[in-house]
Design a protein around this motif. Structure first.
Motif, PDB file in Angstrom:
ATOM      1  N   ALA A  48      50.301  13.157  11.858  1.00  0.00           N
ATOM      2  CA  ALA A  48      51.060  11.914  11.746  1.00  0.00           C
ATOM      3  C   ALA A  48      51.680  11.534  13.093  1.00  0.00           C
ATOM      4  O   ALA A  48      51.683  10.361  13.485  1.00  0.00           O
ATOM      5  CB  ALA A  48      52.148  12.050  10.686  1.00  0.00           C
ATOM      6  N   GLY A  49      52.217  12.504  13.814  1.00  0.00           N
ATOM      7  CA  GLY A  49      52.791  12.231  15.129  1.00  0.00           C
ATOM      8  C   GLY A  49      51.754  11.762  16.118  1.00  0.00           C
ATOM      9  O   GLY A  49      51.994  10.839  16.910  1.00  0.00           O
ATOM     10  N   THR A  50      50.587  12.386  16.093  1.00  0.00           N
ATOM     11  CA  THR A  50      49.499  11.985  16.990  1.00  0.00           C
ATOM     12  C   THR A  50      49.030  10.566  16.674  1.00  0.00           C
ATOM     13  O   THR A  50      48.787   9.762  17.580  1.00  0.00           O
ATOM     14  CB  THR A  50      48.325  12.965  16.871  1.00  0.00           C
ATOM     15  N   LEU A  51      48.909  10.261  15.404  1.00  0.00           N
ATOM     16  CA  LEU A  51      48.489   8.926  14.990  1.00  0.00           C
ATOM     17  C   LEU A  51      49.518   7.869  15.426  1.00  0.00           C
ATOM     18  O   LEU A  51      49.145   6.818  15.946  1.00  0.00           O
ATOM     19  CB  LEU A  51      48.284   8.871  13.478  1.00  0.00           C
ATOM     20  N   THR A  60      50.842   3.495  19.071  1.00  0.00           N
ATOM     21  CA  THR A  60      51.790   2.861  19.994  1.00  0.00           C
ATOM     22  C   THR A  60      51.180   2.693  21.373  1.00  0.00           C
ATOM     23  O   THR A  60      51.308   1.636  22.006  1.00  0.00           O
ATOM     24  CB  THR A  60      53.076   3.705  20.079  1.00  0.00           C
ATOM     25  N   LEU A  61      50.500   3.713  21.857  1.00  0.00           N
ATOM     26  CA  LEU A  61      49.875   3.649  23.170  1.00  0.00           C
ATOM     27  C   LEU A  61      48.805   2.561  23.213  1.00  0.00           C
ATOM     28  O   LEU A  61      48.727   1.791  24.181  1.00  0.00           O
ATOM     29  CB  LEU A  61      49.273   5.005  23.532  1.00  0.00           C
ATOM     30  N   MET A  62      47.991   2.476  22.181  1.00  0.00           N
ATOM     31  CA  MET A  62      46.946   1.455  22.164  1.00  0.00           C
ATOM     32  C   MET A  62      47.541   0.041  22.124  1.00  0.00           C
ATOM     33  O   MET A  62      47.023  -0.874  22.761  1.00  0.00           O
ATOM     34  CB  MET A  62      46.010   1.660  20.966  1.00  0.00           C
ATOM     35  N   MET A  63      48.628  -0.135  21.377  1.00  0.00           N
ATOM     36  CA  MET A  63      49.268  -1.450  21.330  1.00  0.00           C
ATOM     37  C   MET A  63      49.827  -1.831  22.695  1.00  0.00           C
ATOM     38  O   MET A  63      49.736  -2.984  23.122  1.00  0.00           O
ATOM     39  CB  MET A  63      50.382  -1.466  20.289  1.00  0.00           C
ATOM     40  N   LEU A  64      50.404  -0.859  23.392  1.00  0.00           N
ATOM     41  CA  LEU A  64      50.934  -1.149  24.716  1.00  0.00           C
ATOM     42  C   LEU A  64      49.834  -1.461  25.714  1.00  0.00           C
ATOM     43  O   LEU A  64      49.972  -2.350  26.557  1.00  0.00           O
ATOM     44  CB  LEU A  64      51.762   0.040  25.214  1.00  0.00           C
ATOM     45  N   LEU A  65      48.722  -0.750  25.631  1.00  0.00           N
ATOM     46  CA  LEU A  65      47.630  -0.966  26.575  1.00  0.00           C
ATOM     47  C   LEU A  65      46.885  -2.276  26.311  1.00  0.00           C
ATOM     48  O   LEU A  65      46.377  -2.897  27.238  1.00  0.00           O
ATOM     49  CB  LEU A  65      46.654   0.205  26.527  1.00  0.00           C
TER      50      LEU A  65
END
Length: 82
Positions: free
Chosen positions: A9-12, A17-22
């Motif tokens: 769950a933490g990895t997901l 979040t990282l993909m949304m920022l990128l």
């Protein structure tokens, strides 16, 4: 929840979040759009007054009105007897 599910769950969440920022587009604040008409900037005193002093004063006025206009007459907590 076991350790494996928590890690998943933490990895997901971190990956999402990282993909949304990128993938989000940059703000492009340095390139003005047609029709932009920015006003003059705020001074430090104006900024502090608007974002610090004004909310504190507004809170104090509302709290004061609530205390003054409170119609309840029983101000002491009731004690339990016998």
């Amino acid at each position: 929840m076991d350790k494996k599910n928590a890690l998943r769950a933490g990895t997901l969440a971190a990956g999402t979040t990282l993909m949304m920022l990128l993938m989000s587009s940059p703000a492009l604040a340095l390139i003005p759009d047609d029709g932009d008409d920015p006003g003059s900037g705020l001074s430090v005193i104006d900024t502090l007054g608007l974002y610090v002093v004004a909310p504190i004063v507004l809170f104090a006025v509302i709290a004061g009105l609530v205390m003054v206009l409170d119609k309840s007459t029983d101000r002491q907590p009731k004690s339990k007897q016998g």
